[in-house]
Design an enzyme around this catalytic site. Structure first.
Site, PDB file in Angstrom:
ATOM      1  NE  ARG A 145      -2.434  -1.097   3.448  1.00 50.09           N
ATOM      2  CZ  ARG A 145      -3.729  -0.976   3.694  1.00 50.09           C
ATOM      3  NH1 ARG A 145      -4.221   0.164   4.075  1.00 50.09           N
ATOM      4  NH2 ARG A 145      -4.523  -2.010   3.553  1.00 50.09           N
ATOM      5  CB  THR A 146       3.776   2.429   1.914  1.00 55.46           C
ATOM      6  OG1 THR A 146       3.073   2.255   3.140  1.00 55.46           O
ATOM      7  CG2 THR A 146       4.611   3.682   1.994  1.00 55.46           C
ATOM      8  CE  LYS A 181      20.956  -9.523   8.504  1.00 53.50           C
ATOM      9  NZ  LYS A 181      20.667  -9.632   9.927  1.00 53.50           N
ATOM     10  NE  ARG A 208       7.719   1.076   4.882  1.00 56.30           N
ATOM     11  CZ  ARG A 208       6.460   0.679   5.110  1.00 56.30           C
ATOM     12  NH1 ARG A 208       6.225  -0.574   5.413  1.00 56.30           N
ATOM     13  NH2 ARG A 208       5.477   1.530   5.025  1.00 56.30           N
ATOM     14  CG  HIS A 214       5.284   5.623   7.664  1.00 55.11           C
ATOM     15  ND1 HIS A 214       5.604   6.210   6.465  1.00 55.11           N
ATOM     16  CD2 HIS A 214       4.395   4.634   7.365  1.00 55.11           C
ATOM     17  CE1 HIS A 214       4.944   5.601   5.492  1.00 55.11           C
ATOM     18  NE2 HIS A 214       4.202   4.642   6.010  1.00 55.11           N
TER      19      HIS A 214
END
Lengths: 320, 437
Positions: A55-56, A83, A105, A135
């Site tokens: 959704r973001t 990572k 994100r 956020h």
């Protein structure tokens, strides 16, 4: 306007209002038949998502496309890069491709700031959620939604009381909202079991309560946070049933709200845990509208960061 | 063997005194120096300087064997010499772990062949640092390395029975258990000190109680079994208080503090730059002040560096992905001088105690931390409190550059270091070292 948007605390009062006012103009674009402005034509915007968040991501993508930018979606999750190296390597790759803005994100708190402070990329960095930190565009769209409903879309949020309910400890939405809503003059009340409030929360510009029932009659908006099932395994609360009993928003609690109070949720919802389906789908709920407003607010942020207009008139004329 | 005359420095009080070093030992001090011998000696100008017993570090990660891309015994020895150290204690978390006589002897010999300072291995308490089965502590004690200090550093011996047994067992050879105090349950995935800053930054908190509860348990265990406990890198005001209480009850406990915990606080994490990520974490300014007070009044016995080299890629990433640790050998003196002596909390004699005499006594390093007098083995450090310098991570002797002090200015410098009578550092520069990294 500032160069990056990493935290709600990056914003001055004036800048925050400018974003909300600009978003209001952008909303008109989204309502018109041709949902597009030429403002960012030829600019490249990268959606750099190390965590799944459909959704973001699509909200930013829609915002960028409505401003005619070229959008690259980079889902780094599951890539073979190990990572530690991946953030730097990926950022340098994007830099080599000439990204004007990176929307990031990431599961690590501070990842957006690391990217902005590094020399790995020269583009504007927009924090689309970093770990359990912040956020900021979510807080902006929440402020926008609250203002629209309770202050007819004008000015700041003075005189309003807003409850944020649930897992404050792990919530980036809560952190950004506490900063932004209080900046705009609202009174914020955090409601949670003591285990889900961070040690040190006393320093925040917010009141604290463990009792949802006593808070609800005072508030103009109540923001329910997603409670993740795995928190139970870490003993933050005994059972889902007990959590819902004390902190869930249900029909009974709905009736104790002021008549014009609105119900919000950043999504995705755990229907039946922090909010019942009945409440989520009720007339008081503005949850779907938050999604719509998200696009307008993100258009405003991209526009102000990249087109660098100081105020008012939007290039490409919204008034059409 | 070349002889050296350290001239015009101050040892104690404010009396300038010359020191002659010949054949590895102090050949004379002050008026007792033979004039002919003095003229033959290489003169080391120490005017305005302090002459101290060579520094002794009880907590050093030299990374060899197994992690030589971060540091080797040789490169770490160079960093030690540059920092004024004549002895370091190599922590056991290498690959393989230093939990057998074979590995500790290997590290000991690597130190001998580097030849820039004594490298005394610390043995692991438990096999593989796993916290359960005891390592062969006796074999390590009887080895050529003569290990007396044992630690699972990096890991806490959290099992109370294992800790009790270790404390009891080392009484056989007057050993000491050095504990990394960290309750593993309270610190799972923890990233930084838990408090106002972690709340704001959204980084998982590392509560001070996780350290303090282990210290409290351990001092009671040490008292119960009548053994010696050394508390590694104390970081909290509460920890200092518990140790102070234990000492007042006669518990045989000693403790160390690192230079970085004396200087930096948890606000540094606001940058999200993992150069400030360290275990145990940087604490609040209140804790910093309590640590300084504890070091001043002797509750904390020694300064230990916890020198922890890491390759660049382990720090050039997001906070959570980064390794814990920072290098510290080359900046230790300057920080202790700045925070403790310049501020009036410690005298020069007390600095010599905290950085040399006390650590040598705790670990039993007999040729270190001795009074500079005729016949003593010449392990000596010369420092200039008025020679300012700026830390440059590109100029460190360590193989790794992970210093949080980059670009900081300090007012005092290490000018010269003598190890067993031979200079390893002269005029702030390494001498006689093989530069093989």
């Amino acid at each position: 306007m500032m160069r990056h948007l990493l935290s709600a605390s990056d914003l001055s009062y004036e800048q925050a209002l400018l974003i909300l006012d600009t978003a209001q103009e952008m909303a008109k674009v989204s309502e018109s038949s041709v949902k597009k402005l030429p403002t960012l034509r030829g600019r490249t915007i990268v959606n750099l998502f190390f965590e799944d968040s459909t959704r973001t991501r699509i909200s930013f993508e829609a915002a960028a496309k409505r401003l005619s930018a070229d959008v690259i979606n980079f889902s780094a999750k599951g890539s073979s890069v190990s990572k530690g190296e991946s953030l730097k390597d990926t950022a340098q790759t994007l830099q080599a491709m000439g990204a004007d803005a990176v929307i990031i994100r990431h599961g690590s708190s501070g990842a957006a700031k690391r990217l902005a402070d590094s020399h790995w990329t020269s583009g504007a960095v927009i924090n689309a959620g970093d770990g359990t930190h912040e956020h900021p565009t979510q807080a902006l769209l929440d402020a926008f939604t609250i203002r629209k409903h309770l202050h007819v879309g004008v000015g700041d949020l003075r005189g309003l009381t807003i409850a944020i309910v649930g897992d404050i400890l792990h919530s980036r939405v809560a952190r950004s909202n506490v900063i932004l809503l209080s900046l705009l003059g609202a009174q914020v009340i955090l409601v949670a079991p003591p285990t889900l409030l961070p040690l040190g929360v006393e320093a925040w510009p917010a009141q604290i309560s463990y009792d949802l029932d006593s808070v609800l009659p005072q508030v103009d908006a109540v923001m329910m946070l997603r409670v993740q099932q795995e928190r139970m395994a870490d003993f933050f609360f005994p059972t889902a049933r007990e959590y819902s009993h004390y902190f869930g928003l249900n029909r009974r609690r709905l009736s104790s709200l002021k008549s014009n109070a609105i119900i919000m949720h950043p999504g995705p919802m755990n229907r039946g845990l922090e909010i019942t389906a009945e409440v989520a789908d009720s007339a008081r709920s503005v949850i779907l509208e938050q999604v719509t407003n998200g696009v307008s607010v993100r258009m405003a942020v991209l526009y102000l960061l990249l087109a660098g207009a100081p105020s008012g008139d939007i290039e490409g004329s919204v008034q059409v | 063997m070349t002889s050296y005359l350290i001239s015009g420095g101050v040892m104690s009080g404010d009396q300038q005194v010359d020191i002659l070093i010949a054949n590895g030992v102090v050949a004379g001090v002050g008026s007792a120096i033979d004039a002919t011998a003095a003229t033959r000696a290489v003169k080391v100008d120490a005017k305005g300087c302090r002459v101290l017993p060579g520094f002794v570090d009880l907590h050093t990660h030299l990374r060899e064997p197994g992690l030589e891309e971060s540091e080797t015994v040789a490169s770490g020895s160079r960093a030690a010499a540059k920092g004024g150290y004549t002895a370091v204690s190599a922590m056991a978390n290498t690959f393989p772990v230093a939990d057998t006589a074979g590995v500790v002897e290997q590290v000991y010999r690597l130190g001998k062949s580097a030849g820039l300072c004594d490298v005394f291995p610390i043995g692991a308490i438990t096999q593989g640092l796993q916290g359960s089965a005891l390592a062969e502590l006796g074999a390590m004690a009887d080895s050529e390395a003569k290990v007396r200090m044992f630690s699972d550093d990096g890991n806490c011996v959290s099992d109370s029975v294992v800790m009790r047994r270790a404390l009891e067992y080392v009484k056989k050879f007057n050993g000491i258990i050095a504990q990394h105090a960290q309750d593993p349950y309270l610190t799972k995935d923890s990233q930084m000190n838990e408090g106002a800053v972690s709340a704001r930054l959204g980084l998982k908190g590392w509560p001070s109680v996780a350290e303090e509860s282990i210290i409290a348990r351990d001092v009671l265990l040490a008292q119960h079994v009548g053994s010696r406990l050394h508390v590694c890198h104390v970081t909290t005001a509460g920890g200092v208080e518990i140790i102070r209480w234990a000492k007042s009850r006669g518990v045989n406990v000693t403790a160390e503090v690192t230079p970085h915990h004396l200087l930096l606080n948890d606000e540094r994490a606001s940058s999200y730059d993992p150069i400030y990520k360290v275990n145990p974490p940087l604490r609040t300014q209140e804790d910093v002040l309590a640590l300084r007070a504890g070091l001043a009044d002797g509750t904390i016995d020694v300064v230990a560096t916890d020198h922890a080299p890491h390759p660049a890629e382990n720090k050039e990433c997001e906070w959570q992905a980064a390794s814990f640790g920072m290098i510290g050998l080359e900046t230790a003196f300057s920080i202790v001088y700045e925070t403790m002596v310049k501020s009036g909390l410690l005298s020069w004699d007390q600095l010599a105690d905290r950085m040399s005499i006390a650590p040598a006594r705790i670990a039993g390093y007999e040729s270190h931390g001795q009074k500079i007098a005729k016949g003593a083995i010449a392990n000596i450090t010369v420092v200039d409190p008025n020679r300012a310098w700026k830390v440059d991570r590109d100029l460190v002797a360590s193989k790794s550059r992970n210093t949080p002090f980059h670009a900081m200015k300090f007012s005092g410098s290490v000018i010269a270091t003598f190890f067993n009578g031979a200079p390893t550092v002269l005029d702030t520069k390494l001498v006689g070292a093989s530069h093989d990294n």
